[in-house]
Design an enzyme around this catalytic site. Structure first.
Site: not given
Length: 804
Positions: A495, A96, A93, A700, A29, A696, A26
């Protein structure tokens, strides 16, 4: 509105930048963000556009991006962070690189900038989404920048239809007659070309073909810095100027030795070296080109009962795509009709085709084998697996390894130091009594032998080739830091479910107490309806196979690391681990002996209980999960490489110990709650061990983030992959050893490259200063130093999985 209104006289002097604010709802904010930013020192104007949610920050000096972000976050909002990529042209190089990074870092809103000499690209992290100020900053630094889709035309003539090698070929043609007398002297000859002919041959090489060195060196000088081009321009100009002076002041009939061959041959050799380097660098980016080549341009889509071929940009989610045998899959999706084998080798690194049928997921870029597949699209554009792979590889290749920071600091002072050494060399030889001619030639040799290019290319080229080779094997390395750390891994924590085992457990036993077996299965299936946990799928498959009716449970709620609960026919049920039952005061003694027997066989046991005035046990379910075929060999290979292996599992001690014993794992930590896995990783890191965590699942993710290197299986969740530094596209534990192996080999190449780059300059510059190298030999050595560094890195392309 803004908190401070600058007067008209100062408005023209203000520097400004914009940022995107997140979380505003709003007008209040907007006012709060403006007020928070306007308080910062140096900010003259802070204005937020509510429609675009853009904050404009202005001040007489550049407002600090980090301070602005901190002020906005303190006010309760967030500033969007943008990663912008640019192509950078005309860099030669490491000096640069440092200059472009410095120019980009000074742009308002920029948090960090990393420039890669090998890819000729920059990755900028900025709070401002605007690219234009970055392009302007690079241009002011003396280089050309563009967006990746708009690569600047090369300046070597290839854009005009000429081959890239034409300047090298022409320089060789013009320089060869100048070098032949020098070769003849080695065979006892004492002839040379007339002075006017030497001048005629050397001048176009010096000022036409060598113009690039003057242009780039001049830009560097105007920017108050130096680079390789400046060294070449100064050195060859000194040799050329000395030759012109000697020629014009020579007495008639007594032509002195001229050094036109030194200036012309040095430029020719440097051009040759840069051409070879460019060709070699192009090979380092082949991984990205190969991945991009997997994307088909069109897709065959069913629309209104008809098959129409559409550009890929017009295909949407849930569109039905027809993929004929032999075609590449254009989208990610789920097979709804048909069956066949799909070749995913360029995505996962798995050489054998995999069977796909209705209900299976398929990945865009894979090749359909013998069957017709009808696929419902689930992801398009930037959200496809292939697009994410490309982003990961690009990010890793664009990033800088921590060791590169040391090289950057050396490169920043390299050229000024070399020029100072050349000046001291000239003065020293004059002071020692040598003539101006000898002193100048030795100073020229110092300028020519010094090469910051090899230093700048040593690390990024090895990282590019290493990450590319890993990507071809289905190992995606998120950033250069992960690649650099992985070679030091001394402990790998795994795991269990889905990592070392297939992750597809089967129900092997159902033991009821006071109810029937069918009631036990149906109630357990009701509690786990909608769950994505592998054990829930096993229960659902068993209930379906036995034709059981599964009732509807309500108030379902998962308890992390313990189990699940819900209401079924006004009964409060809980399904979960032994720990869960203990916490609920459920007596499991009626089936304790059977549970111990099943656990000793490697089974995972879950208990079903009903809560009430007195909690009572309803039965147990036991699950078996087969170990992946390659897991034992993967563990043995890690141990052979001096890596200690640890199994960290939430499963019961018996099941975890059974798997560990079967695979030969060194250490077992069982019945570990998800939130405690990160603590286990922290404990393993004590004493200086470098720990990799392989997992996975969502549970984890904290451990993956806590480890020195997180390694996620792509067969798992997106959360796990986001937390990991390395993602394995094929759920094969053997790829863990491969990831560590390619890191070790890449790190070895980095060390070799840095050693030779530093040794080359440390040895070559003193030799030149003491008069032991003439400019031509120095030019040849400098020209091939960069090409040799890139060539050494390219040897990584021969790496194969299995440590070959």
């Amino acid at each position: 509105m803004n908190a401070r209104e600058p007067d008209a006289g100062t408005t023209a002097r203000l520097q400004s930048w914009t940022a995107v604010i997140e979380g505003m709802t709003c007008a209040s904010c907007v006012a709060r963000v403006e007020k928070a930013v306007a308080r910062l020192p140096g900010v003259a104007l802070a204005s937020v556009n509510p429609a675009t949610e853009r904050l404009t920050v202005s001040g007489e000096r550049v407002p600090d991006a980090a301070a602005v972000r901190a002020a906005v976050e303190k006010a309760g909002y967030a500033v969007a962070q943008h990663t912008l990529r640019l192509n950078i042209a005309d860099m030669t190089c490491a000096s640069c690189v440092a200059r472009v990074e410095k120019a980009l870092a000074r742009v308002p809103g920029v948090l960090s900038a990393a420039v890669n000499l090998a890819t000729e690209s920059a990755e900028v992290v900025s709070l401002s989404p605007d690219v234009a100020p970055l392009l302007v900053a690079v241009a002011r630094a003396g280089y050309r920048a563009s967006l990746p889709a708009d690569t600047p035309a090369p300046s070597d003539g290839s854009a005009r239809g000429l081959p890239e090698w034409w300047p090298v070929a022409l320089a060789i043609v013009l320089s060869a007659p100048l070098a032949l007398p020098m070769v003849g002297m080695l065979w006892g000859g004492h002839w040379m070309l007339p002075g006017w002919l030497q001048w005629l041959l050397a001048t176009p090489v010096q000022f036409w073909l060598g113009a690039r060195f003057y242009i780039a060196g001049g830009k560097a000088l105007r920017a108050g810095a130096g680079n390789m081009d400046l060294l070449v321009a100064l050195g060859t100009s000194a040799a050329y100027g000395l030759s012109v002076y000697l020629w014009l002041t020579a007495d008639d009939g007594a032509m002195p030795h001229l050094y036109f061959e030194a200036s012309a041959v040095v430029i020719t050799l440097v051009l040759l070296g840069k051409w070879l380097e460019t060709r070699a660098k192009r090979q380092t980016t082949e991984a990205i080109r190969a991945l991009n080549a997997l994307r088909p341009d069109t897709a065959r889509v069913r629309r209104d009962g008809q098959e129409v071929e559409l550009p890929l940009s017009q295909v949407g989610v849930d569109d039905i795509v027809v993929v004929r045998p032999g075609e590449r899959l254009p989208v990610d999706g789920v097979v709804i009709e048909g069956a066949g084998e799909v070749d995913e080798s360029l995505i996962t690194g798995e050489s054998l085709p995999v069977a796909r049928q209705a209900g299976d997921h398929v990945t865009g870029g894979a090749i359909n084998g013998s069957g017709l597949l009808i696929v419902r699209t689930t992801a398009i554009g930037a959200e496809t697996v292939l697009a994410r792979i490309v982003r990961l590889v690009e990010s890793a290749q664009a990033g800088k390894a921590p060791i590169q920071r040391l090289v950057d600091r050396v490169s920043a002072v390299f050229v000024p130091v070399v020029i100072a050494i050349a000046a001291l060399t000239f003065a020293g030889w004059l002071f020692a009594g040598s003539g101006v001619e000898r002193a100048l030639l030795n100073a020229v040799a110092v300028l020519v032998i010094a090469c910051p290019c090899a230093l700048g290319l040593a690390t990024p080229t090895a990282i590019m080739v290493g990450t590319g080779a890993a990507a071809r094997a289905g190992i995606l390395i998120k950033d250069a830091a992960a690649l650099e750390i992985a070679h030091r891994v001394s402990v790998v924590a795994f795991d269990k479910t889905g990592t070392l085992t297939e992750g597809r457990p089967q129900l092997v036993a159902a033991e009821p107490v006071a109810i029937t077996r069918d009631e036990l299965l149906s109630r357990a299936a009701a509690l786990q309806a909608g769950s994505e946990h592998p054990l829930a799928h096993a229960v659902a498959r068993a209930a379906q196979a036995e034709g059981l009716a599964v009732p509807q449970a309500t108030d379902l709620a998962a308890v992390a690391g313990r189990g699940i609960g819900g209401l079924l026919a006004n009964r409060t049920l809980r399904l979960g681990s032994t720990r869960f039952m203990d916490e609920l005061a459920v007596d499991v003694s009626p089936l304790a002996a059977r549970a111990a027997q099943l656990q000793s066989q490697g089974c995972t046991v879950s208990w079903l209980a009903e809560l009430g005035a007195a909690p009572r046990l309803l039965g147990l379910l036991a699950f078996g999960d087969s170990v992946k075929p390659s897991a034992k060999a993967a563990i043995a290979r890690l141990q052979a490489g001096g890596v200690r292996t640890v199994l960290v599992s939430g499963d019961n001690a018996g099941a975890a110990a059974n798997v560990a014993a079967a695979l030969g794992i060194d250490d077992v930590r069982a019945e570990v709650l998800p939130e405690l896995k990160a603590d286990i990783v922290a404990a393993l890191k004590q004493g200086g061990a470098v720990v990799a965590m392989v997992g996975d699942g969502i549970n984890d993710a904290p451990a993956l983030a806590a480890a020195d290197v997180g390694i996620a299986m792509s067969t798992g969740t997106d959360v796990a992959m986001a937390a990991a530094g390395i993602t394995l596209m094929h759920g094969d534990p053997a790829r863990v050893a491969d990831a560590i192996d390619i890191s070790r080999r890449t790190w070895a190449k980095i060390r070799q490259n840095l050693f030779w780059a530093f040794a080359y300059n440390v040895v070559g510059i003193p030799l030149a200063a003491f008069g032991l190298l003439n400019p031509v030999i120095a030019g040849a050595a400098m020209a091939f130093s960069s090409a040799s560094v890139v060539g050494n890195a390219l040897l990584l392309r021969r790496w194969r999985t299995g440590g070959r």
